[in-house]
Design an enzyme around this catalytic site. Structure first.
Site, PDB file in Angstrom:
ATOM      1  CD  GLN A   9      -3.038   0.699   2.324  1.00 48.01           C
ATOM      2  OE1 GLN A   9      -3.086  -0.398   2.859  1.00 48.01           O
ATOM      3  NE2 GLN A   9      -3.872   1.675   2.630  1.00 48.01           N
ATOM      4  CB  SER A  88       2.677  -4.900   3.839  1.00 41.16           C
ATOM      5  OG  SER A  88       1.502  -4.755   4.592  1.00 41.16           O
ATOM      6  CG  LEU A  89      -1.483  -5.125  -0.863  1.00 42.25           C
ATOM      7  CD1 LEU A  89      -2.736  -5.958  -0.728  1.00 42.25           C
ATOM      8  CD2 LEU A  89      -1.795  -3.729  -1.373  1.00 42.25           C
ATOM      9  NE  ARG A 113      -3.180  -7.618   4.366  1.00 43.15           N
ATOM     10  CZ  ARG A 113      -2.414  -6.557   4.261  1.00 43.15           C
ATOM     11  NH1 ARG A 113      -2.795  -5.550   3.478  1.00 43.15           N
ATOM     12  NH2 ARG A 113      -1.280  -6.477   4.926  1.00 43.15           N
ATOM     13  CG  HIS A 198       2.234  -4.728   9.372  1.00 37.69           C
ATOM     14  ND1 HIS A 198       1.991  -6.027   8.978  1.00 37.69           N
ATOM     15  CD2 HIS A 198       2.134  -3.984   8.242  1.00 37.69           C
ATOM     16  CE1 HIS A 198       1.772  -6.067   7.683  1.00 37.69           C
ATOM     17  NE2 HIS A 198       1.829  -4.829   7.206  1.00 37.69           N
ATOM     18  CD  GLN A 247       1.338  -9.461   5.681  1.00 37.09           C
ATOM     19  OE1 GLN A 247       0.223  -8.964   5.710  1.00 37.09           O
ATOM     20  NE2 GLN A 247       2.025  -9.643   4.569  1.00 37.09           N
TER      21      GLN A 247
END
Length: 298
Positions: A9, A88-89, A113, A198, A247
């Site tokens: 992102q 991440s994403l 998500r 996170h 995650q």
């Protein structure tokens, strides 16, 4: 060995994917299918929308995922990765590219998500901050000192040497920023994000996403996928699922992930998707290492 890496992102930009849509029949087919799956014309926002429209949670994460994955698919045989990873994403993009997850299921999970994270953000006012110019251990120590029950701040993104993002309750992040400036940080910049990604504050989103991930069919990937939670290579579908669930509340260990890929033989890194953020990070992680090639496919 060639490693393909996928951004997260923040990499989005107006017009992303439009050239692919207009020039490649397979890309058009996948973008049109995405509109049907999501129930709205994400392509219209990606191709013509404003930066503000692209920032909508329900848009941002699917948009970056779609640009990344469709770019990889359209490479065909030129997608010659021997290992892969995502920030991440971007880990969802990496899993689709590696054959662990179908395009359709990957998009559905990314959409789920995004919505779950948005709800968690609204439930607890929180933020993130980028800390520049300090070692990881100093930042970890200050976060531990500042945190208290109900007011936490934790390391969230180990991006590259000298750049770590912290995440938590607004008061705790602000307090940590002040202490880190006193400790010698070149910058301690609160980021324009909706919440504490996170971090333990994402637990409600984790619970929601866990049910969706467990109900989704994953396959063993064709190539190793390096995952954020432990910076290690994984080829077992069940392990991958559990790491993907973890995650959301665990830090992204990107620095250590790239170092592990290099230790395992990666010499060529190709960023697949919007922007060049990962290329910049990898250059800092691989600083002084000869024979490393870094490029991008946008």
């Amino acid at each position: 060995m060639k490693a393909f890496v996928f951004p997260g992102q923040g990499a989005q930009f107006t017009g992303m994917g439009k050239d692919l849509y207009e020039s490649n029949p397979k890309a058009k087919e996948l973008f049109d299918k995405a509109n049907q799956i999501l129930g709205f014309e994400i392509t219209k926002i990606m191709f013509e929308g404003t930066a503000e429209e692209l920032k909508q949670t329900k848009v941002t994460q699917p948009a970056v995922f779609l640009h990344s994955v469709i770019s990889a698919i359209c490479l065909g045989d030129d997608f010659d990765a021997e290992m892969t990873a995502g920030h991440s994403l971007g880990e969802f993009s990496a899993l689709v590219a590696a054959g662990a997850l179908s395009f359709e299921d990957g998009l559905k999970l990314v959409s789920k998500r995004a919505m779950a994270m948005q709800k968690a953000c609204e439930a607890a006012p929180s933020t993130m901050a980028a800390i520049i110019g300090l070692s990881d251990d100093v930042i970890e120590k200050v976060c531990a000192e500042v945190s208290s029950e109900g007011n936490i701040v934790v390391p969230a993104n180990y991006n590259c040497p000298g750049q770590l993002v912290i995440s938590g309750n607004i008061d705790a992040v602000n307090a940590a920023c002040e202490k880190l400036k006193e400790a010698g940080a070149k910058r301690a910049l609160v980021l324009p994000v909706g919440g504490a990604f996170h971090s333990p504050l994402m637990q409600p989103a984790k619970d929601e996403l866990q049910a969706a991930i467990e109900a989704t069919e994953f396959s063993n990937p064709r190539i190793p996928v390096y995952q954020n939670v432990d910076a290690k290579a994984h080829t077992d579908a069940n392990e991958i699922k559990q790491n993907l669930i973890a995650q959301l509340t665990a830090p992204v260990k990107w620095t250590y992930e790239v170092k592990q890929m290099m230790a395992d033989g990666a010499t060529d890194f190709v960023e697949c998707g919007p922007g060049k953020a990962l290329q910049g990070m990898i250059l800092k992680i691989a600083k002084g290492v000869e024979g490393i090639s870094i490029s991008g496919i946008n």
